[in-house]
Design a protein around this motif. Structure first.
Motif, PDB file in Angstrom:
ATOM      1  N   MET A  77       0.843  -1.172   0.000  1.00  0.00           N
ATOM      2  CA  MET A  77       0.000   0.000   0.000  1.00  0.00           C
ATOM      3  C   MET A  77       0.896   1.246   0.000  1.00  0.00           C
ATOM      4  O   MET A  77       1.852   1.329   0.749  1.00  0.00           O
ATOM      5  N   ARG A  78       0.558   2.200  -0.839  1.00  0.00           N
ATOM      6  CA  ARG A  78       1.327   3.441  -0.914  1.00  0.00           C
ATOM      7  C   ARG A  78       0.639   4.506  -0.084  1.00  0.00           C
ATOM      8  O   ARG A  78      -0.568   4.496   0.100  1.00  0.00           O
ATOM      9  N   ARG A  79       1.426   5.453   0.398  1.00  0.00           N
ATOM     10  CA  ARG A  79       0.924   6.557   1.216  1.00  0.00           C
ATOM     11  C   ARG A  79       0.834   7.823   0.376  1.00  0.00           C
ATOM     12  O   ARG A  79       1.475   7.963  -0.662  1.00  0.00           O
ATOM     13  N   SER A  83       4.918  11.583 -10.936  1.00  0.00           N
ATOM     14  CA  SER A  83       3.531  11.639 -10.510  1.00  0.00           C
ATOM     15  C   SER A  83       3.502  11.594  -8.987  1.00  0.00           C
ATOM     16  O   SER A  83       4.496  11.258  -8.348  1.00  0.00           O
ATOM     17  N   TYR A  84       2.347  11.930  -8.435  1.00  0.00           N
ATOM     18  CA  TYR A  84       2.225  12.023  -6.985  1.00  0.00           C
ATOM     19  C   TYR A  84       0.994  11.255  -6.551  1.00  0.00           C
ATOM     20  O   TYR A  84      -0.081  11.406  -7.132  1.00  0.00           O
ATOM     21  N   ASP A  85       1.136  10.436  -5.529  1.00  0.00           N
ATOM     22  CA  ASP A  85       0.016   9.692  -4.983  1.00  0.00           C
ATOM     23  C   ASP A  85      -0.667  10.557  -3.930  1.00  0.00           C
ATOM     24  O   ASP A  85       0.001  11.194  -3.111  1.00  0.00           O
ATOM     25  N   LEU A  86      -1.994  10.592  -3.948  1.00  0.00           N
ATOM     26  CA  LEU A  86      -2.755  11.436  -3.033  1.00  0.00           C
ATOM     27  C   LEU A  86      -3.822  10.627  -2.302  1.00  0.00           C
ATOM     28  O   LEU A  86      -4.397   9.694  -2.865  1.00  0.00           O
ATOM     29  N   VAL A 120      -3.880  16.517 -13.778  1.00  0.00           N
ATOM     30  CA  VAL A 120      -4.847  15.429 -13.913  1.00  0.00           C
ATOM     31  C   VAL A 120      -4.824  14.589 -12.641  1.00  0.00           C
ATOM     32  O   VAL A 120      -3.779  14.085 -12.246  1.00  0.00           O
ATOM     33  N   VAL A 121      -5.989  14.464 -11.995  1.00  0.00           N
ATOM     34  CA  VAL A 121      -6.136  13.630 -10.801  1.00  0.00           C
ATOM     35  C   VAL A 121      -7.037  12.466 -11.176  1.00  0.00           C
ATOM     36  O   VAL A 121      -8.211  12.656 -11.483  1.00  0.00           O
ATOM     37  N   GLY A 122      -6.459  11.267 -11.161  1.00  0.00           N
ATOM     38  CA  GLY A 122      -7.219  10.083 -11.543  1.00  0.00           C
ATOM     39  C   GLY A 122      -7.046   8.975 -10.538  1.00  0.00           C
ATOM     40  O   GLY A 122      -6.397   9.157  -9.506  1.00  0.00           O
ATOM     41  N   PRO A 123      -7.606   7.811 -10.823  1.00  0.00           N
ATOM     42  CA  PRO A 123      -7.461   6.664  -9.923  1.00  0.00           C
ATOM     43  C   PRO A 123      -5.983   6.332  -9.709  1.00  0.00           C
ATOM     44  O   PRO A 123      -5.139   6.668 -10.541  1.00  0.00           O
ATOM     45  N   LEU A 124      -5.693   5.687  -8.611  1.00  0.00           N
ATOM     46  CA  LEU A 124      -4.317   5.347  -8.256  1.00  0.00           C
ATOM     47  C   LEU A 124      -3.676   4.515  -9.352  1.00  0.00           C
ATOM     48  O   LEU A 124      -4.236   3.507  -9.799  1.00  0.00           O
ATOM     49  N   ALA A 125      -2.508   4.955  -9.814  1.00  0.00           N
ATOM     50  CA  ALA A 125      -1.764   4.219 -10.836  1.00  0.00           C
ATOM     51  C   ALA A 125      -1.308   2.881 -10.267  1.00  0.00           C
ATOM     52  O   ALA A 125      -1.085   2.748  -9.058  1.00  0.00           O
ATOM     53  N   THR A 126      -1.156   1.895 -11.130  1.00  0.00           N
ATOM     54  CA  THR A 126      -0.758   0.570 -10.664  1.00  0.00           C
ATOM     55  C   THR A 126       0.656   0.553 -10.119  1.00  0.00           C
ATOM     56  O   THR A 126       0.975  -0.245  -9.256  1.00  0.00           O
ATOM     57  N   ALA A 167      -2.868   6.253  -0.131  1.00  0.00           N
ATOM     58  CA  ALA A 167      -3.096   6.887  -1.429  1.00  0.00           C
ATOM     59  C   ALA A 167      -4.233   6.178  -2.161  1.00  0.00           C
ATOM     60  O   ALA A 167      -4.332   4.951  -2.132  1.00  0.00           O
ATOM     61  N   VAL A 168      -5.094   6.983  -2.794  1.00  0.00           N
ATOM     62  CA  VAL A 168      -6.205   6.432  -3.582  1.00  0.00           C
ATOM     63  C   VAL A 168      -6.276   7.062  -4.967  1.00  0.00           C
ATOM     64  O   VAL A 168      -7.089   6.669  -5.787  1.00  0.00           O
ATOM     65  N   ALA A 169      -5.429   8.069  -5.218  1.00  0.00           N
ATOM     66  CA  ALA A 169      -5.445   8.781  -6.500  1.00  0.00           C
ATOM     67  C   ALA A 169      -4.016   9.121  -6.911  1.00  0.00           C
ATOM     68  O   ALA A 169      -3.116   9.164  -6.073  1.00  0.00           O
ATOM     69  N   THR A 170      -3.830   9.382  -8.193  1.00  0.00           N
ATOM     70  CA  THR A 170      -2.527   9.783  -8.713  1.00  0.00           C
ATOM     71  C   THR A 170      -2.662  11.111  -9.432  1.00  0.00           C
ATOM     72  O   THR A 170      -3.566  11.293 -10.246  1.00  0.00           O
ATOM     73  N   LEU A 171      -1.762  12.023  -9.119  1.00  0.00           N
ATOM     74  CA  LEU A 171      -1.708  13.340  -9.754  1.00  0.00           C
ATOM     75  C   LEU A 171      -0.572  13.362 -10.755  1.00  0.00           C
ATOM     76  O   LEU A 171       0.557  12.999 -10.429  1.00  0.00           O
ATOM     77  N   THR A 172      -0.887  13.749 -11.983  1.00  0.00           N
ATOM     78  CA  THR A 172       0.134  13.941 -13.009  1.00  0.00           C
ATOM     79  C   THR A 172      -0.086  15.301 -13.651  1.00  0.00           C
ATOM     80  O   THR A 172      -1.181  15.863 -13.568  1.00  0.00           O
ATOM     81  N   TYR A 173       0.952  15.823 -14.267  1.00  0.00           N
ATOM     82  CA  TYR A 173       0.890  17.125 -14.916  1.00  0.00           C
ATOM     83  C   TYR A 173       1.112  16.974 -16.407  1.00  0.00           C
ATOM     84  O   TYR A 173       1.950  16.184 -16.835  1.00  0.00           O
ATOM     85  N   VAL A 174       0.376  17.758 -17.184  1.00  0.00           N
ATOM     86  CA  VAL A 174       0.609  17.863 -18.626  1.00  0.00           C
ATOM     87  C   VAL A 174       1.054  19.307 -18.839  1.00  0.00           C
ATOM     88  O   VAL A 174       0.235  20.213 -18.977  1.00  0.00           O
TER      89      VAL A 174
END
Length: 115
Positions: A1-3, A39-42, A27-33, A13-20
């Motif tokens: 499990m990631r924090r 990217s940043y886990d949130l 972009v805030v989406g579901p947690l990346a695998t 963490a339940v979501a992943t933040l990435t930047y374009v």
């Protein structure tokens, strides 16, 4: 499990933040695998409260963020991969001892005494 990546936050963490950057979009989406370097886990709270700099757009996943659920198939596949990597009879690719050669993204060059 990631924090959560936010400083001082210990939530899962339940979501992943990435930047374009080219589009000035966060972009805030579901947690990346897998964790990615850019990217940043949130956690849930930080995923919903995220704001972007002036002039940037935030694209957010519609719906509830949830911790990833691992199925028995995922765990079985992981166990099989670990077993395969640890097999003693598995062929191992030897690095070239003379001349130049490639191994993945690395290149083997001849030593100073070799031709």
């Amino acid at each position: 499990m990631r924090r959560c990546s936010r400083t001082g936050c210990t939530e899962l963490a339940v979501a992943t933040l990435t930047y374009v950057y080219a589009d000035s979009t966060a972009v805030v989406g579901p947690l990346a695998t897998q964790a990615e370097p850019h990217s940043y886990d949130l956690c849930t709270a930080h995923a919903h409260r995220l704001t972007a700099p002036r002039g940037w757009e935030v694209v957010r996943f519609e719906g509830e963020f949830a911790p990833p659920q691992h199925t028995n198939d995922d765990l079985t596949a992981l166990a099989e991969a670990v077993r395969e990597a640890g097999r003693a009879d598995r062929p191992i690719e030897a690095a070239p001892t003379t001349g130049t050669g490639r191994r993945g993204h690395l290149r083997v060059l001849p030593g100073p005494t070799e031709g």
